[in-house]
Motif scaffolding. Structure first.
Motif, PDB file in Angstrom:
ATOM      1  N   HIS A 123       0.815  -1.222   0.000  1.00  8.10           N
ATOM      2  CA  HIS A 123       0.000   0.000   0.000  1.00  8.10           C
ATOM      3  C   HIS A 123       0.847   1.270   0.000  1.00  8.10           C
ATOM      4  CE1 HIS A 123      -3.880   1.921   0.311  1.00  8.10           C
ATOM      5  NE2 HIS A 123      -3.530   2.607   1.387  1.00  8.10           N
ATOM      6  N   SER A 124       2.156   1.130  -0.145  1.00  8.97           N
ATOM      7  CA  SER A 124       3.043   2.285   0.010  1.00  8.97           C
ATOM      8  C   SER A 124       2.832   3.343  -1.068  1.00  8.97           C
ATOM      9  CB  SER A 124       4.502   1.834   0.006  1.00  8.97           C
ATOM     10  OG  SER A 124       4.847   1.245  -1.229  1.00  8.97           O
ATOM     11  N   MET A 125       2.267   2.943  -2.210  1.00  8.78           N
ATOM     12  CA  MET A 125       2.019   3.889  -3.297  1.00  8.78           C
ATOM     13  C   MET A 125       0.527   3.990  -3.634  1.00  8.78           C
ATOM     14  SD  MET A 125       5.238   2.753  -5.718  1.00  8.78           S
ATOM     15  CE  MET A 125       5.093   4.095  -6.904  1.00  8.78           C
ATOM     16  N   ASP A 126      -0.317   3.401  -2.790  1.00 10.17           N
ATOM     17  CA  ASP A 126      -1.769   3.381  -3.048  1.00 10.17           C
ATOM     18  C   ASP A 126      -2.071   2.806  -4.422  1.00 10.17           C
ATOM     19  OD1 ASP A 126      -4.575   3.968  -2.600  1.00 10.17           O
ATOM     20  OD2 ASP A 126      -3.889   5.494  -1.234  1.00 10.17           O
ATOM     21  N   PHE A 127      -1.348   1.745  -4.762  1.00 16.27           N
ATOM     22  CA  PHE A 127      -1.439   1.133  -6.094  1.00 16.27           C
ATOM     23  C   PHE A 127      -2.177  -0.199  -6.043  1.00 16.27           C
ATOM     24  CE2 PHE A 127       1.580   0.978 -10.071  1.00 16.27           C
ATOM     25  CZ  PHE A 127       0.493   1.188 -10.892  1.00 16.27           C
ATOM     26  N   ASP A 128      -2.619  -0.613  -4.847  1.00 16.98           N
ATOM     27  CA  ASP A 128      -3.207  -1.934  -4.676  1.00 16.98           C
ATOM     28  C   ASP A 128      -4.685  -1.950  -5.050  1.00 16.98           C
ATOM     29  OD1 ASP A 128      -3.193  -0.181  -2.496  1.00 16.98           O
ATOM     30  OD2 ASP A 128      -3.556  -1.759  -1.037  1.00 16.98           O
ATOM     31  N   ASP A 129      -5.208  -3.152  -5.218  1.00 17.41           N
ATOM     32  CA  ASP A 129      -6.571  -3.311  -5.710  1.00 17.41           C
ATOM     33  C   ASP A 129      -7.606  -2.759  -4.735  1.00 17.41           C
ATOM     34  OD1 ASP A 129      -6.695  -5.315  -3.743  1.00 17.41           O
ATOM     35  OD2 ASP A 129      -6.469  -6.945  -5.156  1.00 17.41           O
ATOM     36  N   THR A 130      -8.808  -2.510  -5.252  1.00 12.70           N
ATOM     37  CA  THR A 130      -9.902  -1.925  -4.459  1.00 12.70           C
ATOM     38  C   THR A 130     -11.194  -2.653  -4.808  1.00 12.70           C
ATOM     39  OG1 THR A 130      -8.783   0.221  -4.635  1.00 12.70           O
ATOM     40  CG2 THR A 130     -11.015   0.230  -3.770  1.00 12.70           C
ATOM     41  N   TRP A 131     -12.055  -2.776  -3.810  1.00 12.10           N
ATOM     42  CA  TRP A 131     -13.318  -3.476  -3.994  1.00 12.10           C
ATOM     43  C   TRP A 131     -14.448  -2.561  -3.583  1.00 12.10           C
ATOM     44  CZ3 TRP A 131     -14.591  -8.902  -1.517  1.00 12.10           C
ATOM     45  CH2 TRP A 131     -15.231  -9.723  -2.481  1.00 12.10           C
ATOM     46  N   HIS A 132     -15.669  -3.037  -3.708  1.00 15.53           N
ATOM     47  CA  HIS A 132     -16.840  -2.300  -3.247  1.00 15.53           C
ATOM     48  C   HIS A 132     -17.710  -3.233  -2.433  1.00 15.53           C
ATOM     49  CE1 HIS A 132     -20.089   0.621  -3.150  1.00 15.53           C
ATOM     50  NE2 HIS A 132     -20.918  -0.351  -3.487  1.00 15.53           N
ATOM     51  N   PRO A 133     -18.142  -2.804  -1.227  1.00 14.66           N
ATOM     52  CA  PRO A 133     -17.844  -1.554  -0.543  1.00 14.66           C
ATOM     53  C   PRO A 133     -16.341  -1.332  -0.365  1.00 14.66           C
ATOM     54  CG  PRO A 133     -19.698  -2.643   0.505  1.00 14.66           C
ATOM     55  CD  PRO A 133     -19.115  -3.620  -0.464  1.00 14.66           C
ATOM     56  N   ALA A 134     -15.985  -0.059  -0.167  1.00 13.04           N
ATOM     57  CA  ALA A 134     -14.607   0.384  -0.334  1.00 13.04           C
ATOM     58  C   ALA A 134     -13.630  -0.250   0.649  1.00 13.04           C
ATOM     59  CB  ALA A 134     -14.545   1.906  -0.202  1.00 13.04           C
TER      60      ALA A 134
END
Length: 498
Positions: A123-134
Motif C-alpha cells: 500500500h506504500s504507493m496506493d497502487f493496490d486493488d480496491t473493492w466495493h464496498p470500499a
C-alpha cells in the motif's frame, strides 16, 4: 502427500518451534459445538471451505489479484516508507531469518514482521486493488499467507489450491463484513476500512491455511477485532501504508493466538444491544449469518463482483477525474497541437463527490498528491495521463502544473455521491478564448465494471515487478501464479520471491 489433518498438526508444530513455545501449548481440545450465531457461522464457513467450492471464475479473478498485489508490493519495496519500516524491524527486533521480504535478496524477518513490511509495501504507493464496498482486500491477506508458506519446511508447503482457498476465504470475509453497513458503501470518513475488515480477513485466511477448527476460527476473528482500526486522519501520509501492514500482521497474530487456545467473545460479529462488538466501527451495523459453502445457494462475492485494478498509483477516486481530464487533454491537443500551455486555460471546474481527505488543492508531498482531485486532474490535462512518474518530486514541482492548480474549482453535484460504485468525474475547462471543453468519466478502465484485460494486467505487473526483479524472474512469477491451482506446493511461487 500430507492429509489436511496431518498438515494442520505439522503447521502448528512448526509455528511452535519458530516461536519457542512448547507444542502442547498449541494443542487445544475440541470444545462443544457453539450455539448458532453470526460469529459461529463465520467460524464454520472458514473451517469448512474446500478448494472444490471455488468456481473457475473465482479462481481466475483471485489469481489476478495475487499477481497484481505481488507486483505492487515489489514496486512498493522501492519507496521510502517501506525502507523506514524495514529498518525499524531490522534494528528494533531480533530477526528470525524465516520469511522473505519483497525486493530484498537475502533479507528475511520473522513471519509476523515480514508480513508487516510486505503489507506496507503493498500500500506504500496506493497502487493496490480496491473493492466495493470500499476497501483494499489483497494487501491485507496475501503477505500473511506468503509468510506462513515461507515459514513451513519444504515437505509441508501448502498446495497452490490450498493457498488460493485460504486467500479467497480472507477476501470473502472482508466483503461480507463490509456489506453489513450502508455507510460502508461510501468513501470512508472515520476508519480506514482495510485496517478494520482487512485485519479480520487476514485472520480468517490464516486460520484456514492453518486448518484451525470452527471454535478457533471464530476466536481468531474475535481476537482480530480487538486489534483492528485506524483513523482516516493519517490518509495521505507515510503512515497510511502501515494500516495494511498492521492489518495483515495482526490478523496473522490473531490466528496464531487462537491456535494456542486464546479465547475471545463468541458474539463479536453479532448485534448485541448495549455491547459493542464489530458494530463499534459501523453505527448502522446489521449482521447476517454467512451460509455454509456446503449449501447449494452459496456463492462467493468475487463470483458476482470483480476487483478494480489501478492503472496508476493513487486513490481510486482519482481514476475517474484523470480519465475525464485526459479527454479534455486530447481535445486541447487537437485544437492547438503540441504540449498544453497553462496560458490558454482560464478556469478548471471539477465536478466530484464530497470527500474532505481527497480534496487537496495544493499537495506538498507524493502522498498528498495521490489523494488530490486537483493534482490528478491537472496532471492528466498536461500529460494526457497519470503514471508512476507523475508522483516523482520533479513532476510535483513543475511550474506549469502549479499554474493549473491555481485555477481549479470544485463542485459537488447532488447526483454524484461519494460511492465507488455510482460516482462519476467531470472536468470543465474554460479557455482564455472563451471556449469551454468538457470531459466526463462514469466508469474508468480498470473498474470492476470495466476490468483490465489480461494483457493490461500483465503489462502493469511487468512494469512493477521489473523495477526490482530480472525479466526472467518476472516471467517465472507470472507462470507460477497462472498455474497456482495446479501446483502440488507453493515452492515455485516462493522461489521467485526470495
Amino acid at each position: 502427500m500430507l492429509s489436511t489433518a496431518q498438515r494442520s498438526v505439522r503447521y502448528l508444530s512448526v509455528i511452535s518451534a519458530t516461536r519457542g513455545f512448547h507444542k502442547s501449548a498449541l494443542e487445544v481440545a475440541e470444545g462443544p459445538s457453539p450455539e448458532e450465531t453470526v460469529t459461529s457461522s463465520f467460524g464454520r464457513f472458514i473451517q469448512s471451505v474446500q478448494p472444490r467450492h471455488l468456481s473457475p471464475t473465482v479462481l481466475q479473478r483471485s489469481k489476478r489479484m495475487v499477481l497484481d498485489s505481488i507486483g505492487v508490493g515489489l514496486l512498493g519495496s522501492t519507496t521510502e516508507v517501506f525502507q523506514l519500516t524495514l529498518q525499524h524491524c531490522q534494528h528494533m527486533y531480533a530477526s528470525d531469518d524465516i520469511s522473505f521480504v519483497y525486493g530484498r535478496q537475502g533479507v528475511k524477518l520473522s513471519p509476523t514482521l515480514a508480513t508487516f513490511v510486505n503489507g506496507v509495501a503493498a500500500h506504500s504507493m496506493d497502487f493496490d486493488d480496491t473493492w466495493h464496498p470500499a476497501t483494499h482486500p489483497s494487501g491485507a491477506v496475501l503477505p500473511a499467507l506468503l509468510a506462513i508458506s515461507d515459514m513451513l519446511p519444504n515437505d509441508s508447503k501448502p498446495s497452490g489450491l490450498d493457498f488460493l482457498t485460504a486467500f479467497n476465504v480472507g477476501i470473502e470475509i472482508q466483503g461480507r463484513l463490509m456489506r453489513f453497513s450502508n455507510k460502508a458503501h461510501n468513501i470512508p470518513k472515520r476508519f480506514h476500512p482495510p485496517s478494520v475488515v482487512g485485519t479480520l480477513g487476514s485472520s480468517a485466511a490464516c486460520a484456514r491455511l492453518l486448518c484451525l477448527d470452527r471454535n478457533q476460527c471464530s476466536n481468531a476473528l474475535a481476537i482480530a477485532a480487538s486489534l483492528a482500526g485506524a483513523p482516516m486522519a493519517n490518509a495521505a501520509t507515510q503512515t497510511k501504508p502501515l494500516h495494511i501492514g498492521n492489518a495483515s500482521r495482526l490478523g496473522l497474530e490473531a490466528a496464531l493466538l487462537a491456535s494456542r487456545g486464546l479465547e475471545a467473545s463468541p458474539l463479536v460479529l453479532d448485534a448485541v444491544p448495549g455491547v459493542a462488538g464489530f458494530s463499534a466501527f459501523y453505527e448502522d451495523y446489521a449482521p447476517q449469518p454467512i451460509s455454509s459453502p456446503l449449501e447449494e445457494d452459496h456463492s462467493f462475492l468475487l463470483e458476482r463482483q470483480d476487483i478494480a485494478f489501478k492503472r496508476f498509483p493513487a486513490h481510486l477516486a482519482m481514476h475517474w477525474i484523470a480519465d475525464a481530464a485526459a479527454i479534455v487533454h486530447k481535445t486541447l491537443v487537437g485544437l492547438r497541437g503540441g504540449r498544453i500551455s497553462p496560458n490558454v486555460v482560464q478556469d478548471i471546474l471539477l465536478r466530484v463527490p464530497v470527500s474532505k481527505y481527497i480534496n487537496r488543492p495544493l499537495p506538498e508531498s507524493e502522498h498528498e498528491a495521490r489523494h488530490s482531485f486537483q493534482f490528478n486532474a491537472c496532471t492528466a490535462l498536461l500529460d494526457g495521463e497519470v503514471t508512476v512518474q507523475s508522483f516523482h518530486p520533479e513532476a510535483l514541482q513543475r511550474p506549469e502544473l502549479h499554474a493549473l492548480l491555481s485555477r481549479v474549482r470544485l463542485e459537488h453535484p447532488h447526483d454524484n455521491p461519494a460511492n465507488f460504485n455510482i460516482m462519476y468525474g467531470e472536468v470543465e475547462v474554460t479557455l482564455v478564448s472563451g471556449d469551454v471543453l468538457r470531459g466526463r468519466c462514469d466508469t474508468f478502465y480498470g473498474h470492476w465494471r470495466n476490468p483490465l484485460s489480461e494483457e493490461s494486467l500483465r503489462r502493469k505487473f511487468r512494469n512493477n515487478a521489473g523495477a526490482v526483479l530480472a525479466p526472467e524472474r518476472v516471467e517465472k512469477l507470472i507462470e507460477a501464479v497462472e498455474d497456482l491451482e495446479h501446483l502440488d506446493d507453493c515452492k515455485p511461487l516462493l522461489a521467485q520471491l526470495q
